[in-house]
Write an enzyme that holds these catalytic residues in place. Structure first.
Site, mmCIF file in Angstrom:
data_model
loop_
_atom_site.group_PDB
_atom_site.id
_atom_site.type_symbol
_atom_site.label_atom_id
_atom_site.label_comp_id
_atom_site.label_asym_id
_atom_site.label_seq_id
_atom_site.Cartn_x
_atom_site.Cartn_y
_atom_site.Cartn_z
ATOM 1 N N ARG A 49 0.833 -1.202 0.000
ATOM 2 C CA ARG A 49 0.000 0.000 0.000
ATOM 3 C C ARG A 49 0.874 1.260 0.000
ATOM 4 N NH1 ARG A 49 -2.737 0.022 4.828
ATOM 5 N NH2 ARG A 49 -1.561 1.816 5.552
ATOM 6 N N TYR A 102 -12.178 19.654 -15.608
ATOM 7 C CA TYR A 102 -12.577 18.252 -15.747
ATOM 8 C C TYR A 102 -13.693 17.950 -14.734
ATOM 9 C CZ TYR A 102 -12.320 13.184 -15.489
ATOM 10 O OH TYR A 102 -12.648 11.854 -15.492
ATOM 11 N N ASP A 174 -3.088 19.872 -13.570
ATOM 12 C CA ASP A 174 -3.458 18.578 -14.144
ATOM 13 C C ASP A 174 -2.969 18.602 -15.593
ATOM 14 O OD1 ASP A 174 -4.790 16.515 -15.470
ATOM 15 O OD2 ASP A 174 -6.579 16.691 -14.215
ATOM 16 N N LYS A 199 -5.156 7.890 -19.585
ATOM 17 C CA LYS A 199 -5.239 8.505 -20.908
ATOM 18 C C LYS A 199 -3.949 8.220 -21.687
ATOM 19 C CE LYS A 199 -9.040 9.906 -19.059
ATOM 20 N NZ LYS A 199 -9.240 11.162 -18.358
#
Ligand SMILES: *Cc1c(COP(=O)(O)O)cnc(C)c1O
Length: 384
Positions: A49, A102, A174, A199
């Site tokens: 993790r 977004y 971003d 993406k």
């Protein structure tokens, strides 16, 4: 000698394990140690993790791609963005974010953060004076995107960073839409870059992943807090898929750029098209700023039809190679129109609102551009 991008992506960050030319996948959750002392002096792998060697490979490549000191891979772009926002903002703070943003970004900043007493103003960053006017005594963070969602607006990054520095604010961008092949915001002075690797970085529409790239100090602090606490680590297999996608990143981005440019020119010349939102076209009002900041386009663009919503619906239904779907940045060409779904509250009452229904966004994939242009041309022909 520093390797250029596509050379760096070949082996950089990969340890030689049994001569394997492709790095293996460490699927283990835990890492064991030989003794009490060895545990205490361990080299950092305890539990996946927090850290995992398969993610390390990806993280080293991502840091190098963005010219950052360090990177951390997350389970999605939204996991990455959320961790960063929660890292920099606390109760009573204010943030200024670019619009149109977004959808997920608007979701977390536009409403979700309010329950923690964090306020946010969304501002048109094309006008830097408006950004300045939005800064308050409790402002802590400036958030923007390399291109605005749907409309591909670009922002003066140098001016935004200078303003933030003047006011002692952190800056987050971003960079999913432009990708580090075309824009490296850390070079422009941004503190933190966030990505959806679902993406262009992954590029094959087979993985959901995200990343944060920044200084060693900021990444270390995020790993010690939000990364481990929220538990948004990327799975090792998914990290491996993004690393595999990156092997061809530079080549793919060159083709996306070349095809998108040809398609934008063709659309601009078509008299059914009112406007092409692609700032790399010489006639676009933000062309000069775009040339200054970006090396090349990505494959994302939108256009608005004179015939309004009816024309957009007809065209979308007539396309064959462009498949109807959300997301973008993969090998396959996709088409989407904001009119197809709700949830566009951020546009209400703005100049953008009437432009949504006639707008068609395309993600230009890696198919032969001549076929893609034939497809768009024939879908635009008015049926007899
Ligand atoms: C897709 C996307 C995100 C969210 O990323 P996920 O990997 O889907 O969580 C964030 N920002 C932008 C600009 C995106 O395109």
């Amino acid at each position: 000698m520093k390797a250029r991008m596509q050379t760096m992506l070949t082996h950089f960050g990969e340890e030689n394990i049994h001569g394997a030319v492709v790095p293996p996948i460490f699927l283990n959750s835990t890492f064991v140690h030989d003794s009490y002392e060895a545990f205490q002096e361990g080299e950092g792998y305890y539990y996946s993790r927090v850290a995992n060697p398969t993610l390390d490979v990806l993280e080293k490549k991502l840091a190098a791609l963005e010219q950052g000191e360090a990177a951390k891979a997350f389970a999605s772009g939204m996991a990455a963005l959320s961790a960063v926002l929660f890292h920099f903002l606390k109760q009573g703070d204010h943030a200024v974010c670019s619009t149109p943003a977004y959808g997920g970004t608007f979701g977390i900043l536009g409403s979700y953060m309010h329950k923690f007493g964090i306020s946010v103003d969304f501002v048109d960053f094309r006008d830097t004076d408006r950004v300045r006017a939005a800064i308050k005594p409790n402002t802590r963070l400036i958030v923007c995107e390399s291109y605005s969602t749907f409309f591909m607006d670009v922002f003066d990054l140098a001016a935004i960073v200078a303003m933030a520095k003047e006011h002692g604010l952190h800056t987050v961008i971003d960079n999913t839409c432009a990708s580090p092949a075309n824009l490296r915001p850390l070079e422009w002075g941004f503190d933190v870059v966030v990505h959806s690797a679902s993406k262009y970085l992954g590029g094959h529409s087979d993985v959901i992943a995200g990343a944060v790239i920044s200084s060693e100090a900021i990444i270390d602090r995020i790993v010690q807090t939000e990364y481990g606490i929220f538990g948004g680590a990327l799975g090792p297999f998914e990290a491996w898929l993004v690393t595999r996608g990156l092997k061809t990143f530079g080549l793919r981005m060159r083709q996306h750029a070349d095809s998108a440019m040809q398609i934008a020119r063709m659309l601009e010349a078509n008299d059914q098209v009112a406007k092409v939102n692609f700032p790399f076209l010489p006639g676009h009002e933000q062309h000069a700023l775009t040339r200054k900041q970006f090396d090349a386009p990505s494959g994302l663009l939108s256009f608005e039809l004179r015939g309004g919503k009816a024309a957009a619906v007809r065209m979308i239904n007539r396309l064959r190679y462009f498949k109807i779907g959300v997301s973008w940045g993969g090998f396959e060409s996709l088409v989407y129109s904001p009119g197809m779904s709700g949830g566009h509250e951020q546009f209400a009452g703005t100049d953008y609102e009437p432009r949504l229904d006639p707008l068609i966004r395309i993600s230009v994939g890696l198919e032969d551009p001549a076929d893609l242009m034939d497809d768009l041309r024939s879908a635009l022909e008015v049926p007899a």
